[in-house]
Design a protein around this motif. Structure first.
Motif, short mmCIF file in Angstrom:
data_model
loop_
_atom_site.label_atom_id
_atom_site.label_comp_id
_atom_site.label_asym_id
_atom_site.label_seq_id
_atom_site.Cartn_x
_atom_site.Cartn_y
_atom_site.Cartn_z
N ASP A 1 0.86 -1.15 -0.09
CA ASP A 1 0.05 0.14 0.02
C ASP A 1 1.00 1.19 -0.04
O ASP A 1 1.52 1.55 1.01
CB ASP A 1 -1.15 0.02 1.13
CG ASP A 1 -1.77 1.09 1.34
OD1 ASP A 1 -2.23 1.69 0.20
OD2 ASP A 1 -1.88 1.70 2.57
N ASP B 1 -1.79 1.29 7.46
CA ASP B 1 -1.33 1.35 6.16
C ASP B 1 -0.89 -0.29 6.04
O ASP B 1 -0.98 -0.95 4.91
CB ASP B 1 0.06 1.89 6.05
CG ASP B 1 -0.26 3.44 5.95
OD1 ASP B 1 -1.35 3.87 5.18
OD2 ASP B 1 0.46 4.22 6.77
N LYS B 2 -0.46 -1.12 6.98
CA LYS B 2 -0.28 -2.38 6.95
C LYS B 2 -1.39 -3.30 6.80
O LYS B 2 -1.55 -3.92 5.97
CB LYS B 2 0.58 -2.86 8.26
CG LYS B 2 0.72 -4.21 8.34
CD LYS B 2 1.50 -4.72 9.79
CE LYS B 2 1.35 -4.20 10.88
NZ LYS B 2 1.79 -4.80 11.96
N THR C 1 -8.48 1.08 2.49
CA THR C 1 -8.16 1.76 3.86
C THR C 1 -9.56 2.10 4.50
O THR C 1 -9.55 2.07 5.87
CB THR C 1 -7.59 3.21 3.51
OG1 THR C 1 -6.46 3.19 2.87
CG2 THR C 1 -7.13 4.25 4.86
N THR D 1 4.92 -1.40 8.64
CA THR D 1 4.76 -0.23 7.65
C THR D 1 6.19 0.35 7.61
O THR D 1 6.95 0.79 8.50
CB THR D 1 4.04 0.77 8.41
OG1 THR D 1 2.65 0.14 8.65
CG2 THR D 1 3.64 1.95 7.55
N GLY E 1 2.69 0.55 3.40
CA GLY E 1 2.21 -0.96 4.20
C GLY E 1 2.53 -1.84 3.36
O GLY E 1 2.47 -2.12 2.32
N GLY F 1 2.10 5.02 -0.15
CA GLY F 1 1.64 6.15 0.11
C GLY F 1 2.84 7.23 0.08
O GLY F 1 4.13 6.82 -0.18
N THR G 1 4.55 6.58 3.71
CA THR G 1 4.67 5.16 4.38
C THR G 1 4.57 4.13 3.29
O THR G 1 3.57 4.60 2.13
CB THR G 1 3.56 4.95 5.40
OG1 THR G 1 2.50 5.05 4.94
CG2 THR G 1 3.84 5.73 6.88
#
Length: 138
Positions: free
Chosen positions: A8, A122-123, A100, A31, A15, A10, A13
């Motif tokens: 994931d 995020d994880k 999310t 993360t 994930g 971002g 971060t």
């Protein structure tokens, strides 16, 4: 059998989730706090080695109407850098709309505090992305 890493991606971060060897379930790993492209790719490399995989499933944050916006360009650009660094990597994009939201709902149901949710959201989103992909394979 092959293992997959779910991402994931971002701005601050990334994930990370991993599948089991049978490709049935996804579990959250960590993360990555983004600092520089080089360090981000180094950490991803370490995870790919640890879990012995080159199969990556990246969430693609499409708009609700299914079109691709600016966020998709950011993710695709990052994954292009991943592909440059790891030419053998198999990159798959997975529509991550509402991942999310689903992760947040799941964490709220688990009654986690806002502070704890922020650390793992995020994880968890990566878990939802990867699990959606794995379910589509069956």
């Amino acid at each position: 059998m092959k293992r997959y890493l779910g991402l994931d991606v971002g701005d601050r971060t990334i994930g990370i989730a991993v599948s089991d060897l049978l490709g049935l379930t996804a579990q959250g790993v960590e993360t990555i706090r983004r600092t520089s492209l080089e360090k981000d790719l180094d950490r991803l490399s370490a995870l790919m080695q640890q879990y012995e995989t080159t199969a990556l499933v990246s969430g693609l944050p499409k708009n609700m109407n299914g079109t691709e916006g600016d966020r998709c360009d950011v993710v695709k650009s990052f994954m292009a850098k991943v592909q440059e660094r790891f030419p053998a990597a198999e990159v798959t994009f997975w529509d991550e709309r509402l991942s999310t939201v689903a992760a947040t709902r799941s964490l709220l149901e688990a009654d986690l505090s806002r502070k704890k949710r922020k650390k793992v959201i995020d994880k968890m989103a990566a878990v939802f992305i990867l699990q959606g992909y794995l379910d589509s394979l069956r």
